[in-house]
Design a protein around this motif. Sequence first.
Motif, PDB file in Angstrom:
ATOM      1  N   VAL A 147      36.856 -79.410 -44.181  1.00 59.11           N
ATOM      2  CA  VAL A 147      38.404 -79.605 -43.755  1.00 59.11           C
ATOM      3  C   VAL A 147      38.455 -78.767 -42.331  1.00 59.11           C
ATOM      4  CG1 VAL A 147      40.642 -79.132 -44.339  1.00 59.11           C
ATOM      5  CG2 VAL A 147      38.992 -79.623 -46.009  1.00 59.11           C
ATOM      6  N   TYR A 148      39.002 -79.522 -41.454  1.00 58.08           N
ATOM      7  CA  TYR A 148      39.254 -78.755 -39.972  1.00 58.08           C
ATOM      8  C   TYR A 148      40.618 -79.037 -39.476  1.00 58.08           C
ATOM      9  CZ  TYR A 148      34.200 -78.294 -40.514  1.00 58.08           C
ATOM     10  OH  TYR A 148      32.813 -77.906 -40.548  1.00 58.08           O
ATOM     11  N   ALA A 149      41.127 -77.963 -38.756  1.00 54.72           N
ATOM     12  CA  ALA A 149      42.366 -78.158 -38.064  1.00 54.72           C
ATOM     13  C   ALA A 149      42.009 -78.240 -36.636  1.00 54.72           C
ATOM     14  CB  ALA A 149      43.313 -76.906 -38.316  1.00 54.72           C
ATOM     15  N   LEU A 150      42.833 -78.966 -35.703  1.00 58.75           N
ATOM     16  CA  LEU A 150      42.815 -79.016 -34.393  1.00 58.75           C
ATOM     17  C   LEU A 150      43.780 -78.450 -33.890  1.00 58.75           C
ATOM     18  CD1 LEU A 150      41.198 -82.588 -34.032  1.00 58.75           C
ATOM     19  CD2 LEU A 150      39.906 -80.417 -34.027  1.00 58.75           C
ATOM     20  N   VAL A 151      43.934 -77.281 -33.188  1.00 55.31           N
ATOM     21  CA  VAL A 151      45.155 -76.495 -33.144  1.00 55.31           C
ATOM     22  C   VAL A 151      45.546 -76.397 -31.565  1.00 55.31           C
ATOM     23  CG1 VAL A 151      46.264 -74.094 -33.221  1.00 55.31           C
ATOM     24  CG2 VAL A 151      44.739 -74.949 -35.204  1.00 55.31           C
ATOM     25  N   GLY A 152      46.467 -77.161 -31.022  1.00 57.88           N
ATOM     26  CA  GLY A 152      46.494 -77.298 -29.878  1.00 57.88           C
ATOM     27  C   GLY A 152      47.795 -76.289 -29.266  1.00 57.88           C
ATOM     28  N   ASP A 153      48.263 -76.664 -28.199  1.00 56.69           N
ATOM     29  CA  ASP A 153      49.330 -75.856 -27.343  1.00 56.69           C
ATOM     30  C   ASP A 153      50.629 -75.618 -28.012  1.00 56.69           C
ATOM     31  OD1 ASP A 153      48.582 -74.883 -24.801  1.00 56.69           O
ATOM     32  OD2 ASP A 153      49.005 -76.738 -23.651  1.00 56.69           O
ATOM     33  N   LEU A 154      51.271 -74.565 -27.847  1.00 52.31           N
ATOM     34  CA  LEU A 154      52.705 -74.480 -28.406  1.00 52.31           C
ATOM     35  C   LEU A 154      53.807 -74.792 -27.216  1.00 52.31           C
ATOM     36  CD1 LEU A 154      52.138 -70.918 -29.955  1.00 52.31           C
ATOM     37  CD2 LEU A 154      52.537 -73.162 -31.211  1.00 52.31           C
ATOM     38  N   GLY A 155      53.155 -75.183 -26.284  1.00 55.01           N
ATOM     39  CA  GLY A 155      54.111 -75.654 -25.079  1.00 55.01           C
ATOM     40  C   GLY A 155      54.322 -76.984 -24.908  1.00 55.01           C
ATOM     41  N   GLN A 156      54.756 -77.580 -23.884  1.00 54.07           N
ATOM     42  CA  GLN A 156      54.929 -78.992 -23.602  1.00 54.07           C
ATOM     43  C   GLN A 156      53.589 -79.843 -23.397  1.00 54.07           C
ATOM     44  OE1 GLN A 156      56.372 -81.967 -23.911  1.00 54.07           O
ATOM     45  NE2 GLN A 156      58.339 -80.889 -23.310  1.00 54.07           N
ATOM     46  N   ARG A 157      53.687 -81.077 -23.603  1.00 53.36           N
ATOM     47  CA  ARG A 157      52.580 -81.969 -23.133  1.00 53.36           C
ATOM     48  C   ARG A 157      52.310 -81.931 -21.851  1.00 53.36           C
ATOM     49  NH1 ARG A 157      56.354 -83.765 -26.534  1.00 53.36           N
ATOM     50  NH2 ARG A 157      55.962 -84.955 -28.369  1.00 53.36           N
ATOM     51  N   SER A 158      51.075 -82.104 -21.450  1.00 52.74           N
ATOM     52  CA  SER A 158      50.551 -82.079 -20.133  1.00 52.74           C
ATOM     53  C   SER A 158      49.197 -82.844 -19.894  1.00 52.74           C
ATOM     54  CB  SER A 158      50.398 -80.457 -19.764  1.00 52.74           C
ATOM     55  OG  SER A 158      49.235 -79.996 -20.463  1.00 52.74           O
ATOM     56  N   PRO A 159      48.735 -83.174 -18.606  1.00 59.24           N
ATOM     57  CA  PRO A 159      47.487 -83.652 -18.413  1.00 59.24           C
ATOM     58  C   PRO A 159      46.372 -82.936 -19.100  1.00 59.24           C
ATOM     59  CG  PRO A 159      48.838 -84.072 -16.634  1.00 59.24           C
ATOM     60  CD  PRO A 159      49.693 -83.114 -17.597  1.00 59.24           C
ATOM     61  N   GLU A 160      46.387 -81.711 -18.827  1.00 59.30           N
ATOM     62  CA  GLU A 160      45.387 -80.707 -19.324  1.00 59.30           C
ATOM     63  C   GLU A 160      45.299 -80.897 -20.748  1.00 59.30           C
ATOM     64  OE1 GLU A 160      46.545 -80.240 -15.514  1.00 59.30           O
ATOM     65  OE2 GLU A 160      47.987 -79.846 -17.230  1.00 59.30           O
ATOM     66  N   ASN A 161      46.333 -80.856 -21.624  1.00 63.96           N
ATOM     67  CA  ASN A 161      46.055 -80.869 -23.069  1.00 63.96           C
ATOM     68  C   ASN A 161      46.310 -82.145 -23.818  1.00 63.96           C
ATOM     69  OD1 ASN A 161      48.985 -81.719 -23.260  1.00 63.96           O
ATOM     70  ND2 ASN A 161      49.464 -79.426 -23.629  1.00 63.96           N
ATOM     71  N   LEU A 162      46.347 -83.227 -22.850  1.00 65.59           N
ATOM     72  CA  LEU A 162      46.325 -84.737 -23.335  1.00 65.59           C
ATOM     73  C   LEU A 162      47.244 -84.979 -24.271  1.00 65.59           C
ATOM     74  CD1 LEU A 162      42.418 -84.922 -23.893  1.00 65.59           C
ATOM     75  CD2 LEU A 162      43.800 -85.321 -21.611  1.00 65.59           C
ATOM     76  N   GLY A 163      48.478 -84.287 -24.182  1.00 64.58           N
ATOM     77  CA  GLY A 163      49.723 -84.429 -25.169  1.00 64.58           C
ATOM     78  C   GLY A 163      49.272 -83.857 -26.642  1.00 64.58           C
ATOM     79  N   HIS A 164      48.309 -82.938 -26.648  1.00 73.74           N
ATOM     80  CA  HIS A 164      47.650 -82.442 -28.040  1.00 73.74           C
ATOM     81  C   HIS A 164      48.554 -81.184 -28.090  1.00 73.74           C
ATOM     82  CE1 HIS A 164      45.033 -82.863 -31.549  1.00 73.74           C
ATOM     83  NE2 HIS A 164      45.432 -81.727 -31.803  1.00 73.74           N
ATOM     84  N   ASN A 165      49.946 -81.133 -27.810  1.00 70.48           N
ATOM     85  CA  ASN A 165      50.781 -79.869 -28.050  1.00 70.48           C
ATOM     86  C   ASN A 165      51.176 -79.898 -29.488  1.00 70.48           C
ATOM     87  OD1 ASN A 165      52.486 -82.122 -27.638  1.00 70.48           O
ATOM     88  ND2 ASN A 165      54.147 -80.780 -27.056  1.00 70.48           N
ATOM     89  N   MET A 166      50.200 -79.797 -30.343  1.00 72.12           N
ATOM     90  CA  MET A 166      50.582 -79.960 -31.765  1.00 72.12           C
ATOM     91  C   MET A 166      49.214 -79.549 -32.646  1.00 72.12           C
ATOM     92  SD  MET A 166      48.880 -83.079 -33.048  1.00 72.12           S
ATOM     93  CE  MET A 166      48.119 -84.537 -32.268  1.00 72.12           C
ATOM     94  N   THR A 167      49.280 -79.460 -33.792  1.00 74.85           N
ATOM     95  CA  THR A 167      48.137 -79.327 -35.015  1.00 74.85           C
ATOM     96  C   THR A 167      48.229 -80.656 -35.614  1.00 74.85           C
ATOM     97  OG1 THR A 167      48.747 -76.951 -34.774  1.00 74.85           O
ATOM     98  CG2 THR A 167      47.163 -77.894 -36.692  1.00 74.85           C
ATOM     99  N   SER A 168      46.665 -80.972 -35.317  1.00 72.77           N
ATOM    100  CA  SER A 168      46.215 -82.215 -36.293  1.00 72.77           C
ATOM    101  C   SER A 168      45.107 -81.462 -36.926  1.00 72.77           C
ATOM    102  CB  SER A 168      45.818 -83.389 -35.285  1.00 72.77           C
ATOM    103  OG  SER A 168      44.921 -82.960 -34.557  1.00 72.77           O
TER     104      SER A 168
END
Length: 308
Positions: A29-50
């Motif tokens: 079981v794995y979490a993909l923990v992304g940015d706490l800020g806004q979507r951006s080209p750098e984070n590929l829109g992964h400003n969330m946790t999946s």
Amino acid sequence: MPRVLLASLLAVLSLSAQAFDTVKVADGVYALVGDLGQRSPENLGHNMTSGFIVTAQGVVVIDTGASKLGAQAIHAAIRKVTDKPVTFAINTGGQDHRWLGNDYFKRRGAKLIASAAGLGDMRNRGAEQFAMAERFLKEKFAGTEPVYPDVTFKERYTLPVKGERIELIYTGGAHTSGDMLVWLPQRSIVFAGDTVFVQRLLGVLPGSAQRWIKSLETLRDEIKPKIIVPGHGHVTDLREAMRDSYDYLTFLRDATRKRFADGAFDPVEASQGLDQSRFKHLVNYDDPGFRSRNALAVAEEIFQTLPR
């Protein structure tokens, strides 16, 4: 491996490293923990946790990302853990980064699943979500195509996999109308999607506060998980989830109700100048416009329930 293919793989691995951190929650079981800020080209829109779950039959992806490249980055993270195929991809809600990577995984044989309300939200707001993601991600959005889920359910659905019980539970919506939970009862782990925000101030959409509070009460009183993979922020527990999500929403509800009881004329008057400083530890707190919009959204919802 051919040089062109190797270069492509390395590029995707680099993108995934920029977009999110892969965190092992438990075996398989794995979490993909992304940015706490806004979507951006750098984070590929992964400003969330999946996240994802490795089962005996294959991999279950929890939320497919905000773009084709975002989905590729998720797949690259999975390949670092296992070479099993992705058999299911679950969209925990109807917001862009929960489902705009669907096309990528469907082309690789995954069955797409969401709540019926989530599908409705995708259909209703899909064009808006697509345009927003494209605006934020710019060239990193190229090749993205919106694809709807194959399977939907109204309240509960048990994923047909062996060796791991995975229950999908729709509790009435939260941040968006189709938000649901992915519950692993044998491990007491829940992927909460946008029902839970930690570390950052949540955003209240019009008409969402009351249903969101009820869904959090279901999480707290009926499901009672030991480990929560939230929709935003790090892997957490019920105490922090309630503090950063439930306490904030009920604070806004109770404070605006009191303002109305004390004679506030309209939602603007009931929401102006609320002291939200007990939540100053959260990212986004320093944006006064964000705080004001949240308070106004809750006040407008409360106003609709008042006797006329």
